[in-house]
Write an enzyme that holds these catalytic residues in place. Structure first.
Site, PDB file in Angstrom:
ATOM      1  N   GLN A   1       0.833  -1.211   0.000  1.00 19.12           N
ATOM      2  CA  GLN A   1       0.000   0.000   0.000  1.00 19.12           C
ATOM      3  C   GLN A   1       0.868   1.262   0.000  1.00 19.12           C
ATOM      4  OE1 GLN A   1      -3.131  -0.527  -0.402  1.00 19.12           O
ATOM      5  NE2 GLN A   1      -3.802   1.608  -0.402  1.00 19.12           N
ATOM      6  N   GLU A  34       2.545 -25.393   9.332  1.00 15.47           N
ATOM      7  CA  GLU A  34       2.930 -25.735  10.718  1.00 15.47           C
ATOM      8  C   GLU A  34       1.866 -25.278  11.721  1.00 15.47           C
ATOM      9  OE1 GLU A  34       6.983 -25.779  11.743  1.00 15.47           O
ATOM     10  OE2 GLU A  34       7.659 -25.859   9.658  1.00 15.47           O
ATOM     11  N   GLY A  35       0.621 -25.352  11.284  1.00 13.40           N
ATOM     12  CA  GLY A  35      -0.510 -24.975  12.123  1.00 13.40           C
ATOM     13  C   GLY A  35      -1.035 -23.605  11.759  1.00 13.40           C
ATOM     14  N   SER A  90      -3.322 -20.089  11.837  1.00 12.67           N
ATOM     15  CA  SER A  90      -3.535 -19.148  12.956  1.00 12.67           C
ATOM     16  C   SER A  90      -4.698 -19.629  13.829  1.00 12.67           C
ATOM     17  CB  SER A  90      -3.823 -17.747  12.426  1.00 12.67           C
ATOM     18  OG  SER A  90      -2.663 -17.240  11.807  1.00 12.67           O
TER      19      SER A  90
END
Ligand code: CAA
Length: 395
Positions: free
Chosen positions: A350, A377-378, A380
């Site tokens: 932006q 790896e997972g 949020s």
């Protein structure tokens, strides 16, 4: 773990001179050798074999592994400092380094036998061979305990069958730590870990995963078709695989947090320079509140991420003696740093306006590369679940 336990000096947090030196060495290497090739490898998707080999020679592919097994024998803080610098130059190199160190070397160091360390750890920690970690399947991602791949014991070996997906470094790995179901009736307690040799019959590569970002880190499916694993290549006991996978991911999440910090820093540095130089309406754009407040928020989030990562690194370091879990610290660091990377990369585009959208600058690459840190790896959502379960005493 408290702030006073951080190995720093002075009234503000300051790294020890040894840690500063490691950070400086990684920074110089990354900016001199990696930054100039990052755009081209992003464009072509070609695996950066040469620079990864150099990183191996520098000890970056097995930073925390003892020199007895080919590693650099350094601590977790050294690892996150180096990984942040590498990722700041190029997140794809960061992925390759992180998987090698956190998900593979760390697993064998922690759970492997002496024979396994000699055979599977030394060549990888020394950078002579590349490794991977394979948990995910086409129908099993966040719900990792529901895998369909099977391992059946036959005498002194196991026969593995199934398909795994999203294997980072899969196309170039000589060894892969993988997880299959050996006793489906026991659900997650029926999962077992294996160290796979990719040059053996029954192993093959599946489709290459077409990706938005980290395009120079090779990612593919892998297929087991009556792959025979000798008993001695089983990591840990039968049924211990899920806990090994989770404990290794705790370490991995600190690595991804460091990668995210590197991306965030790169996006911030580019934005700061641009805000100082670019003029609009007769002033530098940094003089407009609309831009300067963005920079203030980016900087604050970056420094908060850094503190969470250092805290997690120290918790992991302490766990080497205590055996305590550092799940909470790792998940908080990954959650916050990955969301910070996405925030900063988005703001960087932006602030740069049209130039942020152009492939002539690396800013659009930071934007594409940042997204994966909120997913692999997972996700949020999984990190929030882990943190909330911990706080509610539900783990
Ligand atoms: N450390 C030690 N043990 C753990 C643990 C940890 N961090 N997390 C869970 N466990 C144990 C639990 O104590 C429990 O033990 P018991 O069997 O004794 O009860 C067992 O594991 C099962 O735990 P849960 O009941 O919490 O399991 P769950 O099914 O609810 O799942 C989860 C938990 C947190 C959602 C987990 O499945 C998870 O982390 N999912 C995300 C998977 C993931 O991150 N995948 C990424 C793949 S790797 C990758 O991205 C590829 C790459 O190349 C980079």
């Amino acid at each position: 773990m408290t702030v006073t336990e951080i190995p720093v000096s002075g009234p503000t947090l300051k790294l020890s001179s040894e840690h500063e030196m490691i950070q400086q060495v990684a920074r110089e290497f990354a900016q001199k050798e990696i930054a100039p090739i990052a755009a081209e490898h992003d464009e072509t998707g070609e695996f950066p074999s040469e620079t990864i080999a150099k990183m191996g020679e520098m000890g970056f592919m097995g930073i925390e592994i003892s020199e007895d097994y080919g590693g650099a024998g350094l601590d977790t803080l050294s690892y996150v400092l180096a990984l942040t610098e590498i990722s700041k130059a190029d997140a794809s190199h960061g992925t390759i380094m992180s998987v090698n160190n956190s998900l593979y070397c760390n697993a064998i160091d922690r759970f492997g036998s002496e024979e396994q360390k000699q055979k599977f750890l030394s060549p990888v920690a020394s950078g002579q061979a590349i490794s991977a970690y394979s948990l995910t399947e086409p129908m099993s991602g966040s719900d990792a305990g529901t895998m369909r791949s099977r391992g059946v014991r036959e005498g002194d070996s196991y026969v593995l069958n199934g398909r795994k997906s999203w294997v980072s470094s899969g196309p170039v790995a000589s060894y892969i730590l993988t997880f299959v179901m050996t006793d489906p009736e026991k659900a997650h307690r029926g999962i077992t870990a294996f160290l796979v040799e990719t040059d053996q019959p029954g192993f093959s590569l599946g489709k290459t995963e077409p990706k938005l970002g980290i395009r120079a880190s090779a990612t593919c499916e892998i297929v087991f078709d009556d792959y025979r694993s000798p008993l001695e290549n089983r990591l840990g006991e039968e049924g211990e695989g899920f806990k090994i996978a989770m404990q290794v991911l705790d370490a991995g999440r600190i690595g991804i947090a460091s990668q995210a910090l590197g991306i965030a820093e790169a996006a911030y540095d580019a934005s700061l320079s641009y805000a100082r130089e670019r003029e609009a309406f007769g002033r530098k754009i940094g003089e407009f509140q609309g831009i300067s407040f963005k920079l203030a928020d980016m900087k604050t989030r970056i420094e908060a991420s850094r503190m969470l990562i250092y805290q997690a690194a120290l918790a992991k370091e302490a766990a080497k003696d205590s055996g305590e879990r550092f799940t909470l610290e790792a998940s908080m660091a990954k959650l916050f740093a990955s969301e910070t990377a996405n925030h900063c990369a988005n703001e960087a585009v932006q602030i740069h306006g049209g130039m942020g959208y152009s492939k002539e600058l690396p800013v659009e690459r930071y934007y594409r590369d940042a997204k994966i840190t909120e997913i692999y790896e997972g996700t949020s959502e999984i990190q929030r679940l882990v943190i909330a379960r911990h706080e509610l005493g539900l783990r």
